[in-house]
Design a protein around this motif. Structure first.
Motif, PDB file in Angstrom:
ATOM      1  N   PHE E 172      84.103  20.518   7.764  1.00 60.50           N
ATOM      2  CA  PHE E 172      83.021  19.585   8.056  1.00 60.50           C
ATOM      3  C   PHE E 172      82.551  18.821   6.815  1.00 60.50           C
ATOM      4  O   PHE E 172      81.515  18.169   6.841  1.00 60.50           O
ATOM      5  CB  PHE E 172      81.847  20.313   8.714  1.00 60.50           C
ATOM      6  CG  PHE E 172      82.206  20.873  10.048  1.00 60.50           C
ATOM      7  CD1 PHE E 172      82.618  20.029  11.070  1.00 60.50           C
ATOM      8  CD2 PHE E 172      82.152  22.236  10.303  1.00 60.50           C
ATOM      9  CE1 PHE E 172      82.971  20.533  12.299  1.00 60.50           C
ATOM     10  CE2 PHE E 172      82.510  22.745  11.532  1.00 60.50           C
ATOM     11  CZ  PHE E 172      82.922  21.898  12.528  1.00 60.50           C
ATOM     12  N   ASN E 178      92.802  18.602   6.293  1.00 59.07           N
ATOM     13  CA  ASN E 178      93.401  19.379   7.372  1.00 59.07           C
ATOM     14  C   ASN E 178      93.429  20.850   6.983  1.00 59.07           C
ATOM     15  O   ASN E 178      94.104  21.214   6.029  1.00 59.07           O
ATOM     16  CB  ASN E 178      94.808  18.879   7.640  1.00 59.07           C
ATOM     17  CG  ASN E 178      95.489  19.708   8.701  1.00 59.07           C
ATOM     18  OD1 ASN E 178      94.833  20.237   9.591  1.00 59.07           O
ATOM     19  ND2 ASN E 178      96.805  19.833   8.597  1.00 59.07           N
ATOM     20  N   GLU E 249      89.808  23.470  16.835  1.00 58.52           N
ATOM     21  CA  GLU E 249      89.616  22.278  17.642  1.00 58.52           C
ATOM     22  C   GLU E 249      88.772  21.237  16.918  1.00 58.52           C
ATOM     23  O   GLU E 249      89.068  20.039  16.937  1.00 58.52           O
ATOM     24  CB  GLU E 249      88.927  22.661  18.951  1.00 58.52           C
ATOM     25  CG  GLU E 249      89.771  22.383  20.163  1.00 58.52           C
ATOM     26  CD  GLU E 249      89.052  22.835  21.399  1.00 58.52           C
ATOM     27  OE1 GLU E 249      88.481  21.992  22.087  1.00 58.52           O
ATOM     28  OE2 GLU E 249      89.031  24.056  21.671  1.00 58.52           O
ATOM     29  N   ALA E 250      87.724  21.731  16.248  1.00 57.89           N
ATOM     30  CA  ALA E 250      86.865  20.817  15.505  1.00 57.89           C
ATOM     31  C   ALA E 250      87.663  20.147  14.395  1.00 57.89           C
ATOM     32  O   ALA E 250      87.474  18.960  14.106  1.00 57.89           O
ATOM     33  CB  ALA E 250      85.679  21.577  14.930  1.00 57.89           C
ATOM     34  N   ASN E 251      88.578  20.908  13.793  1.00 56.90           N
ATOM     35  CA  ASN E 251      89.450  20.373  12.746  1.00 56.90           C
ATOM     36  C   ASN E 251      90.205  19.149  13.266  1.00 56.90           C
ATOM     37  O   ASN E 251      90.337  18.145  12.572  1.00 56.90           O
ATOM     38  CB  ASN E 251      90.431  21.478  12.324  1.00 56.90           C
ATOM     39  CG  ASN E 251      91.373  21.057  11.224  1.00 56.90           C
ATOM     40  OD1 ASN E 251      90.939  20.523  10.213  1.00 56.90           O
ATOM     41  ND2 ASN E 251      92.660  21.270  11.439  1.00 56.90           N
ATOM     42  N   LEU E 252      90.661  19.251  14.505  1.00 53.40           N
ATOM     43  CA  LEU E 252      91.390  18.148  15.117  1.00 53.40           C
ATOM     44  C   LEU E 252      90.479  16.921  15.243  1.00 53.40           C
ATOM     45  O   LEU E 252      90.885  15.792  14.943  1.00 53.40           O
ATOM     46  CB  LEU E 252      91.885  18.595  16.497  1.00 53.40           C
ATOM     47  CG  LEU E 252      93.081  17.855  17.066  1.00 53.40           C
ATOM     48  CD1 LEU E 252      94.287  18.042  16.201  1.00 53.40           C
ATOM     49  CD2 LEU E 252      93.387  18.353  18.460  1.00 53.40           C
ATOM     50  N   SER E 253      89.243  17.155  15.680  1.00 52.41           N
ATOM     51  CA  SER E 253      88.281  16.049  15.789  1.00 52.41           C
ATOM     52  C   SER E 253      88.057  15.404  14.440  1.00 52.41           C
ATOM     53  O   SER E 253      88.056  14.182  14.305  1.00 52.41           O
ATOM     54  CB  SER E 253      86.929  16.559  16.297  1.00 52.41           C
ATOM     55  OG  SER E 253      87.048  17.100  17.568  1.00 52.41           O
ATOM     56  N   GLN E 254      87.862  16.253  13.435  1.00 56.15           N
ATOM     57  CA  GLN E 254      87.577  15.729  12.104  1.00 56.15           C
ATOM     58  C   GLN E 254      88.749  14.905  11.594  1.00 56.15           C
ATOM     59  O   GLN E 254      88.573  13.850  10.983  1.00 56.15           O
ATOM     60  CB  GLN E 254      87.296  16.879  11.131  1.00 56.15           C
ATOM     61  CG  GLN E 254      86.113  17.735  11.506  1.00 56.15           C
ATOM     62  CD  GLN E 254      84.819  16.978  11.494  1.00 56.15           C
ATOM     63  OE1 GLN E 254      84.321  16.579  12.554  1.00 56.15           O
ATOM     64  NE2 GLN E 254      84.270  16.735  10.322  1.00 56.15           N
ATOM     65  N   LEU E 255      89.971  15.416  11.845  1.00 56.53           N
ATOM     66  CA  LEU E 255      91.150  14.677  11.424  1.00 56.53           C
ATOM     67  C   LEU E 255      91.201  13.329  12.118  1.00 56.53           C
ATOM     68  O   LEU E 255      91.500  12.304  11.504  1.00 56.53           O
ATOM     69  CB  LEU E 255      92.411  15.466  11.767  1.00 56.53           C
ATOM     70  CG  LEU E 255      92.700  16.662  10.885  1.00 56.53           C
ATOM     71  CD1 LEU E 255      93.937  17.368  11.380  1.00 56.53           C
ATOM     72  CD2 LEU E 255      92.880  16.221   9.442  1.00 56.53           C
ATOM     73  N   GLY E 256      90.897  13.359  13.429  1.00 56.41           N
ATOM     74  CA  GLY E 256      90.904  12.116  14.197  1.00 56.41           C
ATOM     75  C   GLY E 256      89.931  11.123  13.592  1.00 56.41           C
ATOM     76  O   GLY E 256      90.229   9.936  13.445  1.00 56.41           O
ATOM     77  N   VAL E 257      88.758  11.626  13.224  1.00 59.41           N
ATOM     78  CA  VAL E 257      87.745  10.752  12.651  1.00 59.41           C
ATOM     79  C   VAL E 257      88.222  10.192  11.320  1.00 59.41           C
ATOM     80  O   VAL E 257      88.103   9.003  11.046  1.00 59.41           O
ATOM     81  CB  VAL E 257      86.429  11.542  12.467  1.00 59.41           C
ATOM     82  CG1 VAL E 257      85.469  10.755  11.605  1.00 59.41           C
ATOM     83  CG2 VAL E 257      85.829  11.843  13.815  1.00 59.41           C
ATOM     84  N   ARG E 258      88.788  11.073  10.493  1.00 58.01           N
ATOM     85  CA  ARG E 258      89.224  10.598   9.186  1.00 58.01           C
ATOM     86  C   ARG E 258      90.357   9.589   9.335  1.00 58.01           C
ATOM     87  O   ARG E 258      90.408   8.576   8.642  1.00 58.01           O
ATOM     88  CB  ARG E 258      89.704  11.763   8.321  1.00 58.01           C
ATOM     89  CG  ARG E 258      89.604  11.393   6.845  1.00 58.01           C
ATOM     90  CD  ARG E 258      90.176  12.441   5.972  1.00 58.01           C
ATOM     91  NE  ARG E 258      91.534  12.784   6.385  1.00 58.01           N
ATOM     92  CZ  ARG E 258      92.334  13.539   5.652  1.00 58.01           C
ATOM     93  NH1 ARG E 258      91.905  14.038   4.505  1.00 58.01           N
ATOM     94  NH2 ARG E 258      93.539  13.829   6.074  1.00 58.01           N
ATOM     95  N   GLN E 259      91.235   9.865  10.282  1.00 58.35           N
ATOM     96  CA  GLN E 259      92.338   8.952  10.540  1.00 58.35           C
ATOM     97  C   GLN E 259      91.800   7.580  10.935  1.00 58.35           C
ATOM     98  O   GLN E 259      92.274   6.547  10.473  1.00 58.35           O
ATOM     99  CB  GLN E 259      93.164   9.548  11.681  1.00 58.35           C
ATOM    100  CG  GLN E 259      94.399   8.786  12.027  1.00 58.35           C
ATOM    101  CD  GLN E 259      95.341   9.641  12.848  1.00 58.35           C
ATOM    102  OE1 GLN E 259      95.115  10.829  13.009  1.00 58.35           O
ATOM    103  NE2 GLN E 259      96.392   9.041  13.361  1.00 58.35           N
ATOM    104  N   ASN E 260      90.793   7.592  11.768  1.00 52.39           N
ATOM    105  CA  ASN E 260      90.181   6.349  12.203  1.00 52.39           C
ATOM    106  C   ASN E 260      89.549   5.623  11.019  1.00 52.39           C
ATOM    107  O   ASN E 260      89.660   4.403  10.877  1.00 52.39           O
ATOM    108  CB  ASN E 260      89.110   6.640  13.262  1.00 52.39           C
ATOM    109  CG  ASN E 260      88.820   5.430  14.112  1.00 52.39           C
ATOM    110  OD1 ASN E 260      89.627   4.513  14.164  1.00 52.39           O
ATOM    111  ND2 ASN E 260      87.670   5.417  14.747  1.00 52.39           N
TER     112      ASN E 260
END
Lengths: 323, 323, 323, 323, 323
Positions: E172, E178, E249-260
């Motif tokens: 977070f 990752n 799962e939250a890690n995936l969200s965070q990655l998605g956000v960072r990717q964005n």
């Protein structure tokens, strides 16, 4: 509709047509019994049956309206059993459920079919060919029906199995198309099937092990056998459910991979196109002193450079698996 | 508010208006009883009822404040039952819960409604039309209410079912819009419904099978029937919960797919635009010796090349499903 | 096929070949017994065995058709046990199941192998070397077989373990390739293995603790030991299942990360290419008064600027980890 | 620290300050008792209490070190109960746990508070106002405390509920910000709360139904009531846990959608910018024969074409929802 | 290796070195006993111990090969207990398991350590300092060991806890790296720990509540206390497992956000670069009549426009949080 109405004496069907009324009075020996088969009876049709055999009001209501979960109830000296049949309609990938409701009492068995339930004609024919079984009374018929119903889960399971294997192959194929919908719908069918089959375990268990006085003790082992098959069906369905959950997730991974491949392919082409554009831009500059511009072979040389750059980019993208 | 207060003698409602006090004294025969119906009573209103029938302090508190989970308590010779009613408000896609609290004792039944609970007027009218049922005493009324409450779960289930099917269709439609919010909210409603319905099973089980002395044994089978319906509701709700979990995941897959389609569409257009830009760049170079520049038809020829290149790119993207 | 047929007297194998018929008659002492080993018998072959030992019709059917789940049934004075053997075929990453069915009764043990089940030759040889064990009668043989079957789960587990470790290493390696398919297939094998091994616990428990009269009480502790090993296998398989579920999810994260890395790499190159294009564009403008265009060193200066800009961009992308 | 030490005779507090030693000797009647309240006592402080009332060594150790899970132990004639209190610290979104440990024996109750546990001053004041309750002895005090502790779970639940609703609204709002961290932390709190509350059910159940001789049978119903409230808390927490799991997943969907929207917005602008660049490229070519170049209005015409093209692209993107 | 071999008389260690043979004969009083401590004994070493104390063959095999799950077996008059010790190796983030196997019988206790199991020297020293405990016989030693083993789970838990908190903070944090691999590996350790600790509950429960005749009844409460601690460990581990699943799962969200965020940053720069390229393209057109081209200040004016456009784009992207 009353489909059939037969009297069995000493394991053998008594010839002739029998009238519903006063049927029970004509049963003399302990193991003789009446078997009445109905298909989606109207309340009126069922009323006379219910009166003749003294069926309990609540069970009668269930028998007419159907849509029960599998269960067994004991009303005084009558056993009421609900079974769900399952059939796999392959071209729609749908489990089609039917319902068979059975009343068993001293000297009689009443079977009621609803919806797409397995026809019992074959069961009747098969068991009539085994008088020594029929001598055990209505319990033998009950077993024959339960056995048939659970046996017919098998082809339904196999249908599901095939479609799940197919969906697995699709998901993990090169093309990796999105199969979320199909997976989801198969899972829905599996859950529905499970809901139809699993609750039957408890009645089978009770018929196999506990003292249901209407069941001839010698038939009990046979119900244990049915329960065993049911267990296998349930194990299988539960593992289908787990597998489909995993496939749905794997599907997401595969989509992600394919998406990435698309993105890389696009980017590779964009990069290839960017090179000649950049070179052309450079030789489009208006400087007074750009010696190359004056060379006779400047233009073909630059075109060659462009082609070579693009070609070698293409080759290296190809080698990296991006194209 | 006291909604109704009736005395039933031998299954028939005694004419006239009855005063709360000394009601019990006027009950002579074993199966005669008083039925008092209240709606969100004030503590004062309920106090007189509680005193008249000797209700237990803890149950009284629960009855006034409501917000209980379904349960059954035995206080000395009084049975206290809490039921949750459910109604599906379709345009808001929300399960609206109400609460019915019931006290049963020797010669009386007290019913208390809270919130959006099903009105009991109809139950009263229906059961008053069946004196032979009413003769079983308060237990018959208890069954009638429980039966109604569970029966009314059915339309709520159907409302949910329709909305779930709708959301499935949306998620798997061509457009594949993001339905995460709707799915989530439906799941929340399913969980809430489940929490309202599932705990009722244990009291129904106890009323059906064990010795609750206040319940006429002949009525017991009827509670088993209610329990059965409840089981079906619970099975259904649990499979809704599982399905909604899967739909939420499938929704993600579908979004991923749509996102990829958007990306490919965009990229295809960018690629189409890159070609004429590149060609134009080449003929924008300032080399002294570029023979094409001198051709009379050079310009229209290049424009044609650009159009043909774009057109064939467009065609091949179209064929690959990117556009 | 009848593989072997031996008579054991006082723990020692009686010499010579024995005929199936009248075998039991030749058993005199309490702990003497016959052991008949079959492999995928035809109905005819099995029929004579069944008649000789009075095996129950249902068990006989199971023994011929196989595909049972592990279970134990008691038919009158015969014990019927179904075991699943497991073997890991490493190059296919597949658990291959076999089936051993065992009948035990007064003075005999019949073993039936199906599919890829462990051969029992070794078991027979090992136990024949321990006469003091064989004196406990058929129960000792039953234990020897169950022990062998469960022991052979171990190498299958180890095979799985290796492949799971391998898949973990792959998923978390630099390259982070998509391993969804392999993970999924390993999970499917784990679920299948679990389904084959777990139900065996209940029969072992019963053999270890309850009164199955056919089992010599002194052998009971040995079944508890087998059950213990089985528990360990089950624990392990369940944790594999959980781990594979997590790896599948981690795989998704890793793919997301790799996708992002690809995207950043692409974007960095695009950004590097955009700079000279932009600069070239500026010096390609046709303004009359652009002093730089007249400078003798204008062109090389601009080329240098381009190179420096690209170089420093490259360096900073490199430092940020995008390239 | 010894907070309070009181002797209750016949439900009324005896005046004056009491010394710890020889307290029990001064208890004459059956329902009279001593209540000693401590707050994080030092081992020395607690030692004298333990000796006076003969508390079991293991319980004493637990009482001093705290950090127990909720439980009830019976040591000879002493009941030892551990309760967890919960408070929601709204601005930190954290559940703050405290601990109350209670010893009950013949004629005494000892309460020990640790951490942020609810103060018992109010409980003492409330129950002292109800002498008829206090007459039931220490069990009444035990109930009063358990009741208070569980009642105070309610505001904590409501705090969580509000924050969950808030997070739901955020996740499903237009902006769809990433709320993974907040959701995760709420889930962690819910799990922690659940771990603090759920194990209390078993002791309450035992106090309500079984024969714990130290508990006056008339007080038992009251513990059942506490257990009931606890069940509601647990139901609620479990559904929060499920909901938060779903919100976390929905959050991912929402992020995906927003990401896609961003991508489409960017791409739309890139496409809009690509058109004039392409047109400008075409008129930047150096063909000798490009009639438009010679037109007086060529330049403004091309500018107009560029503007119109960009404008109509902008309009169609706007209409498609990409901008 | 035989680590220690001591005889305890009346709670006190008898001086001198003792030979293994005939040890039991020297035990006279009821509570006197021998304690033999071994570390990874060879079969030969263990053989003499087994013979001296009449240990059961199956338990002996387990004791030599280790790798058991925690369990308790009763063989005639010997209790056999398997414990798993756990140690957290912080720099590798790995739970290291050891194994202690204990035999208890009339007048003796044999302890066998395998792998990284806690040394028992300290336990021996501590308990020898408490003769009144040792008087309870081998059961007191058994408790002391179990207590130590479970107590040492605590630091392992704390090590895990720290690393989980660390991984949460990383996931977070702003950088949102990752952490799938680390989360996955922690989860694997948690599952392994759980598998080592949880099965111990059943033996502790049995030692605490049921009649294991080898256990002095006065020691029973102490085992309940150990079980309690074990429960806490298990609760904690289970919530770690749940939390790690959520973090993954939250890690995936965070990655998605960072990717964005990466994507938006890239796109913003591309948009900024596109503007001067487009403007330059326009002024690079070769129209004869482009008045701006003739202006003396045309070139610097255009450069200014470019700078202003880029600057204001940069500012607005900055404000929107894209840069």
């Amino acid at each position: 509709m009353i489909v059939d109405c037969a009297v069995y004496e000493d394991g053998v069907r008594r010839q002739g047509h029998h009238d519903l009324e006063h049927l029970l009075e004509r049963i003399d020996n302990e193991h003789d019994f009446v078997w009445i088969g109905l298909h989606e009876p109207t309340p009126e049709e069922f009323d006379s049956v219910a009166r003749e055999f003294g069926l309990h009001e609540l069970a009668v209501e269930d028998a007419i309206h159907a849509h029960q979960r599998p269960k067994m109830e004991l009303y005084d000296d009558t056993v009421f059993l609900v079974l769900k049949t399952a059939r796999y309609v392959d071209h729609e990938e749908v489990i089609e459920l039917g319902e068979i409701l059975i009343f068993i009492g001293e000297g009689f068995i009443v079977t009621v079919r609803h919806g797409q339930a397995t026809e019992l004609k074959d069961v009747r024919r098969d068991i009539e060919a085994q008088p020594e079984l029929l001598k055990h009374g209505p319990a033998a018929v009950l077993h024959a029906i339960a056995d048939r119903v659970v046996d017919e889960y098998q082809p339904a399971l196999e249908g599901l199995d095939e479609d799940i294997t197919e969906v697995e192959n699709e998901v993990f194929s090169e093309a990796a198309p999105n199969r979320a919908e199909r997976i989801y719908k198969l899972k829905r069918e599996v859950l529905q099937f499970l809901r139809a089959a699993a609750p039957l375990g408890e009645p089978m268990e009770r018929l196999a092990t506990r003292d249901v006085p209407q069941i001839d003790p010698e038939v009990r082992n046979y119900f244990r056998d049915v329960n065993d098959h049911l267990h296998r069906v349930q194990d299988q369905l539960e593992s289908y459910r787990d597998l489909l959950t995993s496939v749905l997730e794997a599907n997401l991974s595969q989509l992600g991979v394919r998406q990435n491949e698309d993105m890389r392919k696009i980017s590779a082409w964009v990069a290839i196109a960017a090179v000649p554009t950049m070179i052309a831009g450079i030789y489009g500059m208006n400087f007074d002193h750009m010696p190359e511009l004056g060379w006779t072979l400047g233009y073909p040389a630059v075109l060659t450079v462009m082609l070579v750059a693009c070609g070698s980019l293409y080759r290296s993208f190809k080698r990296a698996g991006w194209l």
